[in-house]
Structure formats: structure tokens, C-alpha cells
Scaffold this motif. Sequence first.
Motif, PDB file in Angstrom:
ATOM      1  N   GLU A 134       3.558  11.302 -20.399  1.00 12.00           N
ATOM      2  CA  GLU A 134       4.115   9.978 -20.101  1.00 12.00           C
ATOM      3  C   GLU A 134       5.170  10.038 -19.001  1.00 12.00           C
ATOM      4  OE1 GLU A 134       5.318   7.938 -23.626  1.00 12.00           O
ATOM      5  OE2 GLU A 134       3.240   7.654 -24.282  1.00 12.00           O
ATOM      6  N   ARG A 135       5.964  11.092 -18.967  1.00  4.44           N
ATOM      7  CA  ARG A 135       6.971  11.212 -17.904  1.00  4.44           C
ATOM      8  C   ARG A 135       6.292  11.434 -16.558  1.00  4.44           C
ATOM      9  NH1 ARG A 135      11.542  14.762 -21.332  1.00  4.44           N
ATOM     10  NH2 ARG A 135      11.588  13.243 -23.043  1.00  4.44           N
ATOM     11  N   GLU A 136       5.193  12.173 -16.562  1.00  3.19           N
ATOM     12  CA  GLU A 136       4.451  12.359 -15.311  1.00  3.19           C
ATOM     13  C   GLU A 136       3.817  11.047 -14.851  1.00  3.19           C
ATOM     14  OE1 GLU A 136       1.083  15.487 -13.677  1.00  3.19           O
ATOM     15  OE2 GLU A 136       2.707  16.160 -14.994  1.00  3.19           O
TER      16      GLU A 136
ATOM     17  N   ALA B 133      11.095   7.813 -17.093  1.00  6.04           N
ATOM     18  CA  ALA B 133      10.770   8.577 -15.883  1.00  6.04           C
ATOM     19  C   ALA B 133      10.730   7.679 -14.656  1.00  6.04           C
ATOM     20  CB  ALA B 133       9.435   9.289 -16.060  1.00  6.04           C
TER      21      ALA B 133
ATOM     22  N   ASP C 249       8.949   7.210 -22.764  1.00  4.24           N
ATOM     23  CA  ASP C 249       9.120   8.248 -21.748  1.00  4.24           C
ATOM     24  C   ASP C 249       8.631   7.815 -20.379  1.00  4.24           C
ATOM     25  OD1 ASP C 249      10.129  10.844 -23.075  1.00  4.24           O
ATOM     26  OD2 ASP C 249       8.611  10.131 -24.481  1.00  4.24           O
ATOM     27  N   ASP C 250       7.606   6.981 -20.332  1.00  2.00           N
ATOM     28  CA  ASP C 250       7.081   6.483 -19.061  1.00  2.00           C
ATOM     29  C   ASP C 250       8.150   5.662 -18.335  1.00  2.00           C
ATOM     30  OD1 ASP C 250       5.787   4.764 -17.113  1.00  2.00           O
ATOM     31  OD2 ASP C 250       3.883   5.213 -18.062  1.00  2.00           O
TER      32      ASP C 250
ATOM     33  N   TYR D 245       5.174  13.543 -24.420  1.00  2.00           N
ATOM     34  CA  TYR D 245       6.301  13.152 -23.576  1.00  2.00           C
ATOM     35  C   TYR D 245       6.090  13.602 -22.130  1.00  2.00           C
ATOM     36  CZ  TYR D 245       8.414  17.854 -23.503  1.00  2.00           C
ATOM     37  OH  TYR D 245       8.660  19.190 -23.292  1.00  2.00           O
TER      38      TYR D 245
ATOM     39  N   TYR E  89       6.568   8.958 -13.282  1.00  2.00           N
ATOM     40  CA  TYR E  89       6.879   9.504 -11.948  1.00  2.00           C
ATOM     41  C   TYR E  89       5.861   9.013 -10.916  1.00  2.00           C
ATOM     42  CZ  TYR E  89       6.391  13.400  -8.505  1.00  2.00           C
ATOM     43  OH  TYR E  89       6.232  14.161  -7.379  1.00  2.00           O
TER      44      TYR E  89
ATOM     45  N   PHE F 299      16.927  15.312 -17.424  1.00  2.84           N
ATOM     46  CA  PHE F 299      16.469  14.444 -18.519  1.00  2.84           C
ATOM     47  C   PHE F 299      17.021  14.998 -19.826  1.00  2.84           C
ATOM     48  CE2 PHE F 299      13.912  11.820 -21.127  1.00  2.84           C
ATOM     49  CZ  PHE F 299      13.193  10.925 -20.344  1.00  2.84           C
TER      50      PHE F 299
ATOM     51  N   THR G  15      12.058  17.058 -16.023  1.00  5.25           N
ATOM     52  CA  THR G  15      11.907  16.367 -17.307  1.00  5.25           C
ATOM     53  C   THR G  15      12.695  17.024 -18.430  1.00  5.25           C
ATOM     54  OG1 THR G  15       9.896  17.575 -17.899  1.00  5.25           O
ATOM     55  CG2 THR G  15       9.625  15.529 -16.638  1.00  5.25           C
TER      56      THR G  15
ATOM     57  N   ASN H  66       8.021  19.674 -14.754  1.00  8.55           N
ATOM     58  CA  ASN H  66       7.593  19.082 -16.017  1.00  8.55           C
ATOM     59  C   ASN H  66       7.191  20.173 -17.011  1.00  8.55           C
ATOM     60  OD1 ASN H  66       6.976  17.061 -17.833  1.00  8.55           O
ATOM     61  ND2 ASN H  66       5.121  16.381 -16.793  1.00  8.55           N
TER      62      ASN H  66
END
Length: 341
Positions: A204-206, A175, A171-172, A201, A209, A284, A256, A194
Amino acid sequence: MANTKVGISMSRKRKPASLSDIAAASGYSIATVSRAISHRGSVSAVAQRTIDALVAEMDYHVTNTRQPAKSTTIAVLIPNLSNPFNSSVLEGIQNAANAHDLNVALLMVKETDTNIEYYLNMLKDANYCGVIALAALPDNQTAYQLNHEIPVVMCSEYLEDTEMSYVGINDDIAAQKATDYLTRIGRRHIALINATTNHKYAREREAGYKQALRRAQLSFEADLVLHINSIRYNLALSKVTDLLRTRTEIDAIFATSDIFAIAALEAARHLGRRVPDELSVVGFDNIFLATVVSPKLTTIKQPAYEIGHEACEILREKIARKNAPERHEVLEASLLVREST
């Protein structure tokens, strides 16, 4: 005849030890103890002897949750049906299950305040041969204990630093792809919509970003980040509308979830913000609605069907072979550029 006194000693029955009790006494991890007791996976001879001795000494008994081999039904733990992303994952699970003559039962579960007893109680009265967890398990200890009782594969959402089987994406990195794209097309005030960070998830997406902002030498502004506790359109619409109304400098949104992104498109329309001229929006998941809305949504495509299909294949292997190794499968997510950017 002499009187004979017969003494009867009454003592309280000792409570059987748990898996975590054996781990604490042995000094080995829950995962190692689980492998030793179930004889699944590699354990050193010293560890095996130590754990075997403690099992006998501490009166440990395996909970009878694992069902007979004749069972052909797998349980899929799912938190809710509101997220359209899960439908494609479930399709992949169902098709793989059909190919192996397995049945699929959906179990709605809560994601907070759960423990091993919660899952064991849920599973004990049905004849399941394995579990696929779309809902996040609370921690590794609970996950190892459940996996000790019945084969488990985590699907889409999985725990950090786990030895257990899972299928998902990075997820990182995904993103970063979305945010990097927005900075490359010249966007400088990028908001993040988010989920709440109790989800792996979302954390990790944050992080991805933020990493992409640093790479573009842009400052992270906490006021440009929204955390929404449920993937619901109306809830997101209200919050994104308020954000765009108060922070007029925002020129891009990375959401996200496609549901959040579609809400952002409607918020922009309501406020007279032209997409993509004044505001770029990236979502996403690539759910089916991404190509139905206008403008069509630029998004990160998760291989949802493949995630579900592979999770079921790994579970089938664990059901069929007691000593099947745990597997970690990380599939690639890709950026699909459409009209919203």
C-alpha cells in the motif's frame, strides 16, 4: 445348544470435519460459518439451520482452544523485536491491559509458512483469553478459523477485505502525504526504500508513492525502488549506499521505515551528499531515533501507542461479550517536517 455366530463389523473412524469443510458443504463463507457455530454476530435463520444440520451430519467438533472465562492473559503475536515501532504499540497494549487487570504474554511467531494448526498448537498449552496479532496472519481463512477458537484483533498490519477486527492506518494515503510533500518542495527524482511486498503495508505504501508521482506528472522508475526483506539498519545502509552511488540524479528518498531513512542519512554522509540541500529524506513511523539523528528526520507519524491501546480495548470487549461486533479502526497518520527536508 445351537452355535451362534457373532459378527463384528470393523470400520475406519471418520475424520471429524473442519470449519472449511462445513463452509464448502454449505456454500457459505468461513466467516459466516464461524459466526453461526459460535453464535457470535448476525447470521440469517436459513444459514443457521443449514450450518447446524451440517455440523451434526459431518461430525464437526469445536477445537478446545478457547480457555475458561477466568483466564486473564492475552497473547500478543509479534514477528521480531528488531523494529522499534513495535515498542510503542506494545506500550499502548500493556497500559490498556493494566487498566482492565489483564496480563500480556509476548509470543514470537514466524510470518511465512503458517496455517491454522501452527497457531492452535502455539496457543493450546497456555491459558489465553484473547489474541492481538502484530504479526501478519497469512490469509482470511486462517484468521477466521483462529477467531472462531479465541477472540482475535489484528493490530497495525491487517488483512485486506476482512470482516475481523483490526486497528491500523491507511498506508496508501500516508505514503501519498510523504511523496506529495517531496514533489511540492521541488524534488523530481524520488527513490523509494521499501520492505518486501509480501507485507500489506509495503504494497500500500508503494501504491501511494506511485499515485503521488502520477499526480506530480513524474515517471515511475522501477530502478529507484529498493525492497529490503528485513527492517535492519546495516542491511539498508549497504543497499542505499549502492543506489546513491550508481544513481546520482536521486534528489529525494522516501523510506517506509525510519530505520531505512536513518540508514539513508548515513549513506548520504558517507558519499558526501548534503542533506537536505542535495538530498531530502523522509521516513515513516516517528520512532524515538527520528529526533536523535542529525539532521532530525522528517517522517510520517503513526499513532503507534494509540493503535496498540485501541486494539487491546477492542479485544477486551470481544472477551467480555460473546456477541460483540467486529470493529475496524483506521487512525490518521500525519507528516512531521524536520531538518532532513
